[in-house]
Scaffold this active site. Sequence first.
Site, PDB file in Angstrom:
ATOM      1  N   ASP A 110       9.426 -12.480  -2.738  1.00 17.13           N
ATOM      2  CA  ASP A 110       8.702 -11.247  -3.051  1.00 17.13           C
ATOM      3  C   ASP A 110       7.454 -11.606  -3.848  1.00 17.13           C
ATOM      4  O   ASP A 110       7.512 -12.410  -4.784  1.00 17.13           O
ATOM      5  CB  ASP A 110       9.591 -10.294  -3.855  1.00 17.13           C
ATOM      6  CG  ASP A 110       8.905  -8.958  -4.103  1.00 17.13           C
ATOM      7  OD1 ASP A 110       8.947  -8.105  -3.209  1.00 17.13           O
ATOM      8  OD2 ASP A 110       8.334  -8.778  -5.204  1.00 17.13           O
ATOM      9  N   ASN A 118      -2.700  -3.825  -4.859  1.00 15.01           N
ATOM     10  CA  ASN A 118      -3.128  -2.701  -4.027  1.00 15.01           C
ATOM     11  C   ASN A 118      -3.836  -1.636  -4.857  1.00 15.01           C
ATOM     12  O   ASN A 118      -4.859  -1.079  -4.439  1.00 15.01           O
ATOM     13  CB  ASN A 118      -1.924  -2.086  -3.311  1.00 15.01           C
ATOM     14  CG  ASN A 118      -1.514  -2.857  -2.074  1.00 15.01           C
ATOM     15  OD1 ASN A 118      -2.323  -3.550  -1.462  1.00 15.01           O
ATOM     16  ND2 ASN A 118      -0.253  -2.746  -1.697  1.00 15.01           N
ATOM     17  N   HIS A 123      -5.921  -1.597  -0.542  1.00 13.78           N
ATOM     18  CA  HIS A 123      -4.934  -2.104   0.418  1.00 13.78           C
ATOM     19  C   HIS A 123      -5.518  -3.183   1.335  1.00 13.78           C
ATOM     20  O   HIS A 123      -4.774  -4.015   1.853  1.00 13.78           O
ATOM     21  CB  HIS A 123      -4.374  -0.952   1.250  1.00 13.78           C
ATOM     22  CG  HIS A 123      -3.451  -0.059   0.478  1.00 13.78           C
ATOM     23  ND1 HIS A 123      -2.114  -0.318   0.343  1.00 13.78           N
ATOM     24  CD2 HIS A 123      -3.688   1.071  -0.227  1.00 13.78           C
ATOM     25  CE1 HIS A 123      -1.548   0.629  -0.394  1.00 13.78           C
ATOM     26  NE2 HIS A 123      -2.482   1.484  -0.756  1.00 13.78           N
ATOM     27  N   ASP A 127      -3.650  -6.562   2.090  1.00 12.86           N
ATOM     28  CA  ASP A 127      -3.381  -7.082   3.432  1.00 12.86           C
ATOM     29  C   ASP A 127      -3.841  -8.535   3.556  1.00 12.86           C
ATOM     30  O   ASP A 127      -3.169  -9.353   4.192  1.00 12.86           O
ATOM     31  CB  ASP A 127      -4.093  -6.229   4.483  1.00 12.86           C
ATOM     32  CG  ASP A 127      -3.437  -4.869   4.668  1.00 12.86           C
ATOM     33  OD1 ASP A 127      -2.312  -4.688   4.171  1.00 12.86           O
ATOM     34  OD2 ASP A 127      -4.059  -3.998   5.294  1.00 12.86           O
ATOM     35  N   ASP A 161       5.948  -6.460   1.031  1.00 15.30           N
ATOM     36  CA  ASP A 161       5.528  -7.771   0.511  1.00 15.30           C
ATOM     37  C   ASP A 161       6.701  -8.725   0.402  1.00 15.30           C
ATOM     38  O   ASP A 161       6.650  -9.694  -0.353  1.00 15.30           O
ATOM     39  CB  ASP A 161       4.852  -7.602  -0.855  1.00 15.30           C
ATOM     40  CG  ASP A 161       5.790  -7.022  -1.904  1.00 15.30           C
ATOM     41  OD1 ASP A 161       6.628  -6.179  -1.546  1.00 15.30           O
ATOM     42  OD2 ASP A 161       5.680  -7.403  -3.080  1.00 15.30           O
TER      43      ASP A 161
END
Length: 267
Positions: A110, A118, A123, A127, A161
Amino acid sequence: VLATTSFFVFCIVAFTSPNFPYLSADYSEFSVGRFLTSMLAFLAICHYFAYQYYKTNHYVLSLYQEGIEDLAYRDALTGLANRWSFEKWAEPKLKELRHSSKIAALVFIDIDNFKEINDNFGHSVGDRVLQSFGQRLANNLRTKSRKDQKDEFSIARYAGDEFVVLLYDIPSANVLERIIGRITSLFNDGYQVNNQVNYVTLSVGVSVYGQDAFELPELLRCADKAMYSAKCDGKNNYAFYHNIQSGNKKASNVKPFNRHGSALKEL
């Protein structure tokens, strides 16, 4: 090929037999030979283009099938296996490893503070972090079978994630721990955004096949629990499930997350 060969043989018999029925015209040997030669050349050309047409269709179909498989089996953002394809591949793979003398382990990863990435940078940056991490995982871990060199779904973006990796054929516990340490260090060089360097760290949980569980759902549960234990210990480390059960936890030395750096580094 069979049909045209049969037709060509029939023509040879028809033109060379003196009393062949339905063939009343008289042809010279020269005209018969020229006709048969022309027919043979014509048939060869037809077969050549038919073969090329078949190859083209086969190639287009293979590209189409690869595209369909990518949509079905691959995560669109990272190009890694998705959750469904990972589980479909891992379940029979674990059965193959049941009698292996080497170590197999499920690794649950994680990205720490991903929500902050974010929220603070958008975002699109999040990404990019996911894509970069997926590429680094694929570049540092084996993704092909040693038997036939076919692609395996051993690395997957599991959700958001979270990533999972099935490691197998590991010769010793020390080698396994070195691999886990290498995974947790994949983001040591940070990433660049808004003229700042930002350190991304990972929390990693590991469950060992045969020691912690035999079935994939249970291995996932154990690795997930070990990962949350690593997060509760301050993030930026890794934990083995059997160690957290016995109270023996071990951390890595990855740099802590820092939202405001000064230098520049590329993803």
